[in-house]
Design a protein around this motif. Sequence first.
Motif, PDB file in Angstrom:
ATOM      1  N   GLU A   5       0.810  -1.125  -0.024  1.00 43.96           N
ATOM      2  CA  GLU A   5       0.001  -0.050   0.237  1.00 43.96           C
ATOM      3  C   GLU A   5       0.951   1.187   0.100  1.00 43.96           C
ATOM      4  O   GLU A   5       0.469   2.287   0.470  1.00 43.96           O
ATOM      5  CB  GLU A   5      -0.994  -0.006   0.958  1.00 43.96           C
ATOM      6  N   MET A   6       2.077   1.221  -0.608  1.00 44.49           N
ATOM      7  CA  MET A   6       2.955   2.415  -0.634  1.00 44.49           C
ATOM      8  C   MET A   6       2.543   2.983  -1.831  1.00 44.49           C
ATOM      9  O   MET A   6       2.367   2.480  -2.915  1.00 44.49           O
ATOM     10  CB  MET A   6       4.312   1.981  -0.581  1.00 44.49           C
ATOM     11  N   ILE A   7       2.824   4.422  -2.014  1.00 45.72           N
ATOM     12  CA  ILE A   7       2.623   4.923  -3.283  1.00 45.72           C
ATOM     13  C   ILE A   7       3.994   4.341  -4.411  1.00 45.72           C
ATOM     14  O   ILE A   7       4.932   4.821  -3.932  1.00 45.72           O
ATOM     15  CB  ILE A   7       2.616   6.562  -3.175  1.00 45.72           C
ATOM     16  N   TYR A   8       3.454   4.582  -5.546  1.00 46.30           N
ATOM     17  CA  TYR A   8       4.254   3.875  -6.474  1.00 46.30           C
ATOM     18  C   TYR A   8       4.049   5.005  -7.790  1.00 46.30           C
ATOM     19  O   TYR A   8       3.188   4.616  -8.478  1.00 46.30           O
ATOM     20  CB  TYR A   8       3.707   2.552  -6.721  1.00 46.30           C
ATOM     21  N   PRO A   9       5.109   5.791  -7.995  1.00 50.06           N
ATOM     22  CA  PRO A   9       4.631   6.623  -9.156  1.00 50.06           C
ATOM     23  C   PRO A   9       5.094   6.136 -10.793  1.00 50.06           C
ATOM     24  O   PRO A   9       6.087   5.080 -10.783  1.00 50.06           O
ATOM     25  CB  PRO A   9       5.849   7.882  -9.214  1.00 50.06           C
ATOM     26  N   LEU A  10       4.247   6.387 -11.503  1.00 54.25           N
ATOM     27  CA  LEU A  10       4.224   5.678 -12.729  1.00 54.25           C
ATOM     28  C   LEU A  10       4.822   7.219 -13.894  1.00 54.25           C
ATOM     29  O   LEU A  10       5.803   6.855 -14.424  1.00 54.25           O
ATOM     30  CB  LEU A  10       2.948   5.446 -13.401  1.00 54.25           C
ATOM     31  N   ALA A  11       4.170   7.933 -14.040  1.00 52.89           N
ATOM     32  CA  ALA A  11       4.294   9.128 -14.913  1.00 52.89           C
ATOM     33  C   ALA A  11       3.890  10.391 -14.524  1.00 52.89           C
ATOM     34  O   ALA A  11       3.023  10.357 -13.828  1.00 52.89           O
ATOM     35  CB  ALA A  11       3.712   8.481 -16.156  1.00 52.89           C
ATOM     36  N   PHE A  12       4.378  11.626 -15.035  1.00 55.90           N
ATOM     37  CA  PHE A  12       4.000  12.758 -14.718  1.00 55.90           C
ATOM     38  C   PHE A  12       4.303  13.773 -15.980  1.00 55.90           C
ATOM     39  O   PHE A  12       5.080  13.259 -16.781  1.00 55.90           O
ATOM     40  CB  PHE A  12       4.694  13.450 -13.505  1.00 55.90           C
ATOM     41  N   GLU A  13       3.677  14.585 -15.852  1.00 56.49           N
ATOM     42  CA  GLU A  13       3.701  15.680 -16.972  1.00 56.49           C
ATOM     43  C   GLU A  13       3.351  17.126 -16.694  1.00 56.49           C
ATOM     44  O   GLU A  13       2.520  17.127 -15.968  1.00 56.49           O
ATOM     45  CB  GLU A  13       2.792  15.194 -18.159  1.00 56.49           C
ATOM     46  N   PHE A  14       4.060  18.049 -17.102  1.00 59.73           N
ATOM     47  CA  PHE A  14       3.666  19.438 -16.794  1.00 59.73           C
ATOM     48  C   PHE A  14       2.848  20.021 -18.005  1.00 59.73           C
ATOM     49  O   PHE A  14       3.136  19.656 -19.088  1.00 59.73           O
ATOM     50  CB  PHE A  14       4.950  20.326 -16.903  1.00 59.73           C
ATOM     51  N   ALA A  15       1.956  20.623 -17.619  1.00 57.14           N
ATOM     52  CA  ALA A  15       0.662  21.280 -18.612  1.00 57.14           C
ATOM     53  C   ALA A  15       0.612  22.715 -18.072  1.00 57.14           C
ATOM     54  O   ALA A  15       0.668  22.977 -16.921  1.00 57.14           O
ATOM     55  CB  ALA A  15      -0.381  20.497 -18.778  1.00 57.14           C
ATOM     56  N   ASN A  16      -0.019  23.498 -19.124  1.00 51.82           N
ATOM     57  CA  ASN A  16      -0.426  24.629 -19.039  1.00 51.82           C
ATOM     58  C   ASN A  16      -1.648  24.896 -18.219  1.00 51.82           C
ATOM     59  O   ASN A  16      -2.014  25.665 -17.246  1.00 51.82           O
ATOM     60  CB  ASN A  16      -0.560  25.557 -20.053  1.00 51.82           C
ATOM     61  N   PHE A  17      -2.745  23.945 -18.536  1.00 52.24           N
ATOM     62  CA  PHE A  17      -4.118  23.951 -18.062  1.00 52.24           C
ATOM     63  C   PHE A  17      -4.553  22.540 -17.806  1.00 52.24           C
ATOM     64  O   PHE A  17      -4.012  21.486 -18.538  1.00 52.24           O
ATOM     65  CB  PHE A  17      -5.102  24.744 -18.902  1.00 52.24           C
ATOM     66  N   GLU A  18      -5.523  22.499 -16.867  1.00 59.03           N
ATOM     67  CA  GLU A  18      -6.078  21.089 -16.991  1.00 59.03           C
ATOM     68  C   GLU A  18      -7.327  20.974 -17.828  1.00 59.03           C
ATOM     69  O   GLU A  18      -8.339  21.390 -17.082  1.00 59.03           O
ATOM     70  CB  GLU A  18      -6.374  20.896 -15.308  1.00 59.03           C
ATOM     71  N   CYS A  19      -7.104  20.426 -18.903  1.00 54.60           N
ATOM     72  CA  CYS A  19      -8.252  20.514 -19.712  1.00 54.60           C
ATOM     73  C   CYS A  19      -8.148  19.113 -20.513  1.00 54.60           C
ATOM     74  O   CYS A  19      -7.193  18.238 -20.382  1.00 54.60           O
ATOM     75  CB  CYS A  19      -8.133  21.588 -20.935  1.00 54.60           C
ATOM     76  N   ILE A  20      -9.305  18.776 -21.335  1.00 58.53           N
ATOM     77  CA  ILE A  20      -9.253  17.625 -22.100  1.00 58.53           C
ATOM     78  C   ILE A  20      -7.971  17.362 -23.149  1.00 58.53           C
ATOM     79  O   ILE A  20      -7.573  16.483 -23.073  1.00 58.53           O
ATOM     80  CB  ILE A  20     -10.441  17.630 -23.274  1.00 58.53           C
ATOM     81  N   GLU A  21      -7.671  18.645 -23.934  1.00 59.99           N
ATOM     82  CA  GLU A  21      -6.214  18.377 -24.372  1.00 59.99           C
ATOM     83  C   GLU A  21      -5.072  17.843 -23.830  1.00 59.99           C
ATOM     84  O   GLU A  21      -4.207  17.052 -24.341  1.00 59.99           O
ATOM     85  CB  GLU A  21      -6.161  19.791 -25.337  1.00 59.99           C
ATOM     86  N   SER A  22      -4.916  18.621 -22.594  1.00 60.18           N
ATOM     87  CA  SER A  22      -3.622  17.854 -21.741  1.00 60.18           C
ATOM     88  C   SER A  22      -3.849  16.593 -21.190  1.00 60.18           C
ATOM     89  O   SER A  22      -2.950  15.935 -21.447  1.00 60.18           O
ATOM     90  CB  SER A  22      -3.308  19.150 -20.532  1.00 60.18           C
ATOM     91  N   TRP A  23      -4.982  16.325 -20.775  1.00 58.27           N
ATOM     92  CA  TRP A  23      -5.296  15.164 -20.407  1.00 58.27           C
ATOM     93  C   TRP A  23      -5.092  14.011 -21.294  1.00 58.27           C
ATOM     94  O   TRP A  23      -4.736  12.700 -21.388  1.00 58.27           O
ATOM     95  CB  TRP A  23      -6.669  15.000 -19.659  1.00 58.27           C
TER      96      TRP A  23
END
Length: 109
Positions: free
Chosen positions: A43-61
Amino acid sequence: MAIGASIKRFNSIIRQIIYIDATHLKARTMGVLLIALCKDGNEMIYPLAFEFANFECIESWTSFFKKLRKLIQYPDLMMLVSDQHNGIFNAMEVIFPNATHGICAYHLV
């Protein structure tokens, strides 16, 4: 950015449940940090991926999910858990049409 060792272990050992969220950055660059993570057997947090985006929107997701899909061996067998943000939900339906979508219990309450 995806961590190679994390993706390899995720594809071979860890449960196929991915938690998706974003956080707003308050530095001079602003924007949001999109993140995908899961939990290991302890039950430990296991990071997979991350990304920086300008906005939280449909295009960035959509962009984030396209990159994530390339890394996962069995994308149709996994479950995505999120806070029901419209951008996440709409992008998930396009990129992961056969994956199950769950709602974060904290946001559900």
